[in-house]
Design a protein around this motif. Structure first.
Motif, PDB file in Angstrom:
ATOM      1  N   ALA A 242      15.782   2.176  34.527  1.00  0.00           N
ATOM      2  CA  ALA A 242      15.769   1.578  33.196  1.00  0.00           C
ATOM      3  C   ALA A 242      16.586   0.290  33.147  1.00  0.00           C
ATOM      4  CB  ALA A 242      16.308   2.579  32.179  1.00  0.00           C
ATOM      5  N   ALA A 243      17.776   0.306  33.747  1.00  0.00           N
ATOM      6  CA  ALA A 243      18.613  -0.898  33.762  1.00  0.00           C
ATOM      7  C   ALA A 243      17.933  -2.013  34.545  1.00  0.00           C
ATOM      8  CB  ALA A 243      19.980  -0.577  34.367  1.00  0.00           C
ATOM      9  N   SER A 244      17.308  -1.640  35.645  1.00  0.00           N
ATOM     10  CA  SER A 244      16.593  -2.623  36.453  1.00  0.00           C
ATOM     11  C   SER A 244      15.469  -3.262  35.655  1.00  0.00           C
ATOM     12  CB  SER A 244      16.037  -1.935  37.702  1.00  0.00           C
ATOM     13  OG  SER A 244      15.342  -2.841  38.515  1.00  0.00           O
ATOM     14  N   GLY A 245      14.695  -2.431  34.937  1.00  0.00           N
ATOM     15  CA  GLY A 245      13.609  -2.963  34.121  1.00  0.00           C
ATOM     16  C   GLY A 245      14.113  -3.845  32.998  1.00  0.00           C
ATOM     17  N   VAL A 256      21.571  -7.491  30.555  1.00  0.00           N
ATOM     18  CA  VAL A 256      20.773  -6.322  30.200  1.00  0.00           C
ATOM     19  C   VAL A 256      21.003  -6.021  28.726  1.00  0.00           C
ATOM     20  CG1 VAL A 256      20.656  -3.806  30.441  1.00  0.00           C
ATOM     21  CG2 VAL A 256      20.637  -5.238  32.470  1.00  0.00           C
ATOM     22  N   ASP A 257      19.933  -5.736  28.010  1.00  0.00           N
ATOM     23  CA  ASP A 257      20.035  -5.297  26.621  1.00  0.00           C
ATOM     24  C   ASP A 257      20.148  -3.777  26.628  1.00  0.00           C
ATOM     25  OD1 ASP A 257      19.559  -4.408  24.027  1.00  0.00           O
ATOM     26  OD2 ASP A 257      18.084  -5.964  23.590  1.00  0.00           O
ATOM     27  N   PRO A 258      21.298  -3.226  26.213  1.00  0.00           N
ATOM     28  CA  PRO A 258      21.468  -1.763  26.268  1.00  0.00           C
ATOM     29  C   PRO A 258      20.406  -0.997  25.489  1.00  0.00           C
ATOM     30  CG  PRO A 258      23.564  -2.853  25.846  1.00  0.00           C
ATOM     31  CD  PRO A 258      22.504  -3.901  25.709  1.00  0.00           C
ATOM     32  N   ALA A 259      19.998  -1.521  24.333  1.00  0.00           N
ATOM     33  CA  ALA A 259      18.976  -0.844  23.532  1.00  0.00           C
ATOM     34  C   ALA A 259      17.646  -0.816  24.274  1.00  0.00           C
ATOM     35  CB  ALA A 259      18.822  -1.537  22.178  1.00  0.00           C
ATOM     36  N   ARG A 260      17.335  -1.911  24.923  1.00  0.00           N
ATOM     37  CA  ARG A 260      16.090  -1.965  25.691  1.00  0.00           C
ATOM     38  C   ARG A 260      16.164  -1.035  26.892  1.00  0.00           C
ATOM     39  NH1 ARG A 260      14.213  -7.826  26.695  1.00  0.00           N
ATOM     40  NH2 ARG A 260      13.279  -7.539  24.634  1.00  0.00           N
ATOM     41  N   ALA A 261      17.319  -0.980  27.534  1.00  0.00           N
ATOM     42  CA  ALA A 261      17.491  -0.070  28.668  1.00  0.00           C
ATOM     43  C   ALA A 261      17.311   1.379  28.226  1.00  0.00           C
ATOM     44  CB  ALA A 261      18.857  -0.270  29.309  1.00  0.00           C
ATOM     45  N   LEU A 264      13.605   2.007  27.727  1.00  0.00           N
ATOM     46  CA  LEU A 264      12.898   2.127  29.006  1.00  0.00           C
ATOM     47  C   LEU A 264      13.239   3.436  29.707  1.00  0.00           C
ATOM     48  CD1 LEU A 264      13.261  -1.536  30.343  1.00  0.00           C
ATOM     49  CD2 LEU A 264      11.188  -0.443  29.446  1.00  0.00           C
ATOM     50  N   ALA A 265      14.475   3.914  29.543  1.00  0.00           N
ATOM     51  CA  ALA A 265      14.882   5.172  30.180  1.00  0.00           C
ATOM     52  C   ALA A 265      14.023   6.330  29.693  1.00  0.00           C
ATOM     53  CB  ALA A 265      16.351   5.446  29.907  1.00  0.00           C
ATOM     54  N   ALA A 266      13.647   6.301  28.413  1.00  0.00           N
ATOM     55  CA  ALA A 266      12.813   7.369  27.861  1.00  0.00           C
ATOM     56  C   ALA A 266      11.410   7.353  28.453  1.00  0.00           C
ATOM     57  CB  ALA A 266      12.734   7.231  26.339  1.00  0.00           C
ATOM     58  N   GLU A 267      11.007   6.204  29.020  1.00  0.00           N
ATOM     59  CA  GLU A 267       9.668   6.081  29.590  1.00  0.00           C
ATOM     60  C   GLU A 267       9.633   6.378  31.094  1.00  0.00           C
ATOM     61  OE1 GLU A 267       8.336   2.150  28.712  1.00  0.00           O
ATOM     62  OE2 GLU A 267       8.762   2.305  26.563  1.00  0.00           O
ATOM     63  N   VAL A 268      10.797   6.452  31.726  1.00  0.00           N
ATOM     64  CA  VAL A 268      10.862   6.659  33.183  1.00  0.00           C
ATOM     65  C   VAL A 268      10.416   8.075  33.533  1.00  0.00           C
ATOM     66  CG1 VAL A 268      12.398   6.790  35.185  1.00  0.00           C
ATOM     67  CG2 VAL A 268      12.666   4.949  33.509  1.00  0.00           C
ATOM     68  N   THR A 269       9.622   8.192  34.582  1.00  0.00           N
ATOM     69  CA  THR A 269       9.204   9.493  35.101  1.00  0.00           C
ATOM     70  C   THR A 269      10.069   9.845  36.292  1.00  0.00           C
ATOM     71  OG1 THR A 269       6.916   9.143  34.398  1.00  0.00           O
ATOM     72  CG2 THR A 269       7.304  10.826  36.084  1.00  0.00           C
TER      73      THR A 269
END
Length: 278
Positions: A242-245, A256-261, A264-269
């Motif tokens: 998520a941080a990488s994305g 890195v935008d923490p909110a965006r991270a 994205l973390a919720a979307e990681v499989t």
């Protein structure tokens, strides 16, 4: 690379202190930028001129790096660098007690073949987690010093093991018990493995277009924070992807935008992958 890691650690709620070898007018400019951005740091004067890298990012996400050659370092430079690291480990920094050591980036010509390994041994002697993000012969030497984590990408794995993807990650882990290999594969996410059979894959939920220059550094920041919070490797892998994305979606590295991270973390499989297929 280390400055990118420090920036992202701070953004994600941690505290980091950068030890930065600097030299020449570009080194002075670099220190000025660190101060302006309030990045806690120790500037270590060296004999060479700090190199610059320019990233050209096109609208379609294609990125071209223009890198100046690194300066040739001397024995006195290495003494200054190691003294600064040793002092920080022994007495702490203005930011606090050192709880982990991250060694990121390449090594200047003229420094010892085991330069990164020497730093790893310093960190291990203080009983703290050591994370290494380097390549080639420095990575091979560092592994002999038993860092807690190494984060090679696909090209770096192929270079040091002769095998691509998961096979290269497994070979590296099997040859170095006690070290966790976090193998990053760009848009395909990352694989976490070690000699005990650990095998965790984390893949982003969608393709992201942007500047990938600091993506690996953001992943390292998430990894070290996860280690310090005693997170599971599944959670660390999710946070790292998520941080990488989130870093890819920013125009410059180290942001890195923490909110965006978090989104994205919720979307990681994340899956346990005992087969370790490529």
């Amino acid at each position: 690379k280390a400055s990118n890691v420090c920036r992202v650690v701070a953004t994600l709620g941690g505290v980091a202190h950068l030890i930065a070898p600097v030299g020449g007018t570009s080194g002075m400019a670099y220190v000025g930028l660190l101060a302006a951005d309030r990045v806690p740091h120790t500037a270590v004067p060296t004999s060479g001129t700090t190199r610059r890298t320019v990233a050209l990012v096109e609208d379609d996400g294609t990125t071209t790096l223009l890198s100046e050659p690194g300066p040739h370092a001397c024995a006195d430079d290495w003494t200054s660098i190691t003294s600064s690291v040793r002092d920080a480990l022994a007495t702490g920094t203005p930011s606090g007690i050192v709880q982990a050591l991250v060694v990121s980036g390449s090594v200047a010509p003229g420094l010892p073949d085991d330069a990164v390994a020497q730093l790893v041994r310093m960190g291990r002697a203080h009983g703290i987690p050591v994370v290494v993000d380097t390549s080639g012969s420095q990575l091979i030497a560092a592994l002999a010093a038993k860092p807690h984590v190494v984060k090679p990408n696909s090209d770096e794995l192929l270079e040091v093991t002769g095998q691509p993807g998961a096979r290269g990650a497994r070979a590296l882990a099997d040859d170095h018990p006690g070290t966790v290999v976090v193998a990053s594969s760009g848009a395909d996410g990352l694989l976490v493995t070690d000699a005990t059979g650990l095998a965790v894959r984390a893949r982003p939920g969608r393709a992201l277009r942007g500047n990938p220059t600091g993506a690996g550094d953001a992943a390292v920041a998430a990894i070290v924070l996860g280690l310090l919070h005693s997170a599971t490797w599944s959670d660390i892998a999710r946070s790292a992807v998520a941080a990488s994305g989130a870093a890819v979606l920013e125009p410059v590295a180290g942001v890195v935008d923490p909110a965006r991270a978090e989104q994205l973390a919720a979307e990681v499989t994340v899956t346990d992958d005992t087969t370790l297929e490529p």
